[in-house]
Design an enzyme around this catalytic site. Structure first.
Site, PDB file in Angstrom:
ATOM      1  CE1 TYR A 121      33.683  44.244  42.617  1.00 22.28           C
ATOM      2  CE2 TYR A 121      32.077  43.851  44.346  1.00 22.28           C
ATOM      3  CZ  TYR A 121      33.136  43.417  43.578  1.00 22.28           C
ATOM      4  OH  TYR A 121      33.647  42.164  43.790  1.00 22.28           O
ATOM      5  CD  GLU A 168      41.780  37.680  45.837  1.00 22.65           C
ATOM      6  OE1 GLU A 168      41.426  38.220  46.903  1.00 22.65           O
ATOM      7  OE2 GLU A 168      41.957  38.318  44.775  1.00 22.65           O
ATOM      8  CE  LYS A 174      34.781  44.527  46.684  1.00 23.74           C
ATOM      9  NZ  LYS A 174      34.918  43.118  46.409  1.00 23.74           N
ATOM     10  CG  LEU A 199      39.901  43.144  47.224  1.00 27.84           C
ATOM     11  CD1 LEU A 199      40.019  44.269  46.193  1.00 27.84           C
ATOM     12  CD2 LEU A 199      38.441  42.770  47.409  1.00 27.84           C
TER      13      LEU A 199
HETATM   14  N1  PDD Z   1      34.011  40.196  47.502  1.00 29.78           N
HETATM   15  N2  PDD Z   1      38.859  38.790  47.359  1.00 29.78           N
HETATM   16  C1  PDD Z   1      37.984  39.008  46.363  1.00 29.78           C
HETATM   17  C2  PDD Z   1      38.380  38.665  44.974  1.00 29.78           C
HETATM   18  C3  PDD Z   1      36.719  39.548  46.662  1.00 29.78           C
HETATM   19  O1  PDD Z   1      35.841  39.774  45.673  1.00 29.78           O
HETATM   20  C4  PDD Z   1      36.372  39.834  48.015  1.00 29.78           C
HETATM   21  C5  PDD Z   1      35.043  40.413  48.394  1.00 29.78           C
HETATM   22  C6  PDD Z   1      37.336  39.582  49.007  1.00 29.78           C
HETATM   23  C7  PDD Z   1      37.084  39.894  50.452  1.00 29.78           C
HETATM   24  O2  PDD Z   1      37.067  41.285  50.668  1.00 29.78           O
HETATM   25  P1  PDD Z   1      36.187  41.928  51.842  1.00 29.78           P
HETATM   26  O3  PDD Z   1      36.633  41.287  53.093  1.00 29.78           O
HETATM   27  O4  PDD Z   1      36.536  43.366  51.776  1.00 29.78           O
HETATM   28  O5  PDD Z   1      34.751  41.624  51.520  1.00 29.78           O
HETATM   29  C8  PDD Z   1      38.563  39.060  48.646  1.00 29.78           C
HETATM   30  C9  PDD Z   1      32.684  40.742  47.748  1.00 29.78           C
HETATM   31  C10 PDD Z   1      32.090  40.279  49.034  1.00 29.78           C
HETATM   32  C11 PDD Z   1      31.820  40.450  46.550  1.00 29.78           C
HETATM   33  O6  PDD Z   1      32.345  40.584  45.441  1.00 29.78           O
HETATM   34  O7  PDD Z   1      30.646  40.113  46.682  1.00 29.78           O
END
Ligand code: PDD
Length: 286
Positions: free
Chosen positions: A33, A179, A146, A204
């Site tokens: 996703y 993270e 992801k 991620l």
């Molecule tokens: N999540 N790390 C994890 C585990 C994440 O699920 C996310 C983002 C990030 C940040 O990635 P980005 O900058 O590309 O949004 C880091 C999204 C926002 C979610 O699951 O809702």
């Protein structure tokens, strides 16, 4: 106005959008996703999010459900039909529907679902900052992909909520922060050095992390990619998180201990403001 979702080629009312019970996303979390933020009618960092989707799909050998250009069109169309000026678009691709069997099915068609959500207009200012707690990282070994297998993150976020915090920082077996449950983790040391964990299979590759790293370079901030512990973060001058939905959000408490002066610091403030400047250069779709 009723919400509209997109499911496998159709725009449908959100309340009656359905996938099959033997969708592999449902049974195996065999799905990937993306979440893209929308501000002022603009998709923030759209291409890097689609690039990451491409990588996730390739790692799992799932085919694109529709071409990249068509997918972009659908994402914009869902946002447009829902009149989302500020918010986010969520989209997921599963390997498709097949009789339950662990190995990949031969003829399943990848399934695509798109929804979106309204939020308040995001501000380039930081607000008061948030609290985080620490929690052991319980996730699998390929969180660089992801996938929708988010139970480890869900448990961490729930623990944060039950402890009055906004996010949980997950900690690996050696005591280093990997993270947040849905965000990347950063600190600013007493010497003013920006620190975030290097990319690998254990975090991620946040799109916002990448953009903020570029923004930091334009501000002539020194960035070091290395792991750090909760104790080091508690002693840091600043801490903050980045994600598509939180942008750059200062962290003012870690496990109950104030970071720096217990309020948002200058570095996070500047990075957030510059981040918004950097991502508002693309054309609006609305
Ligand atoms: N999540 N790390 C994890 C585990 C994440 O699920 C996310 C983002 C990030 C940040 O990635 P980005 O900058 O590309 O949004 C880091 C999204 C926002 C979610 O699951 O809702």
């Amino acid at each position: 106005m009723s919400r509209i979702a997109y499911v496998n080629g159709r725009y449908v009312p959100h309340g009656s959008a359905r996938v099959h019970i033997e969708d592999r996303g449902y049974q195996f979390a065999d799905a990937v996703y993306e979440v893209i933020g929308i501000a002022d009618g603009r998709f923030l960092d759209e291409d890097p999010h689609l690039d990451r989707l491409a990588r996730s799909l390739e790692e799992l050998r799932i085919a694109w459900p529709i071409e990249r250009r068509a997918l972009k069109f659908v994402l914009h169309e869902v946002a447009r039909r829902n009149l989302v000026r500020h918010g986010l678009v969520y989209f997921q691709v599963s390997r498709g529907v097949a009789r339950r069997d662990y190995g990949f099915p031969k003829n399943a068609k990848p399934a695509l679902v798109v929804t979106c959500k309204h939020t308040a207009p995001p501000s380039p200012e930081t607000g008061p900052g948030v609290a985080v707690i620490s929690t052991p990282d319980l996730r699998w070994k390929r969180v660089d992909i992801k996938t929708t297998g988010l139970l480890g993150g869900a448990l961490g976020k729930q623990k944060a909520r039950e402890n009055g915090a906004f996010e949980a920082w997950q900690v690996d077996e050696k005591g280093f922060v990997t993270e947040g449950t849905s965000s990347n983790a950063w600190i600013v040391t007493a010497e003013g050095e920006l620190v975030t964990r290097p990319l690998g299979n254990d975090i991620l590759a946040g799109v916002t992390r990448g953009t903020v790293a570029k923004v930091a370079a334009t501000l002539q901030l020194k960035l070091t990619e290395r792991p750090f512990t909760i104790a080091e973060a508690q002693r840091a001058r600043e801490a903050f998180m980045t994600s598509a939905t939180s942008f750059v959000t200062p962290i003012v408490r870690i496990d109950g201990k104030a970071v720096g002066e217990g309020k948002p610091g200058d570095t996070a403030r500047r990075l957030r403001a510059e981040y918004f400047r950097a991502v508002s250069e693309t054309a609006p779709f609305l």
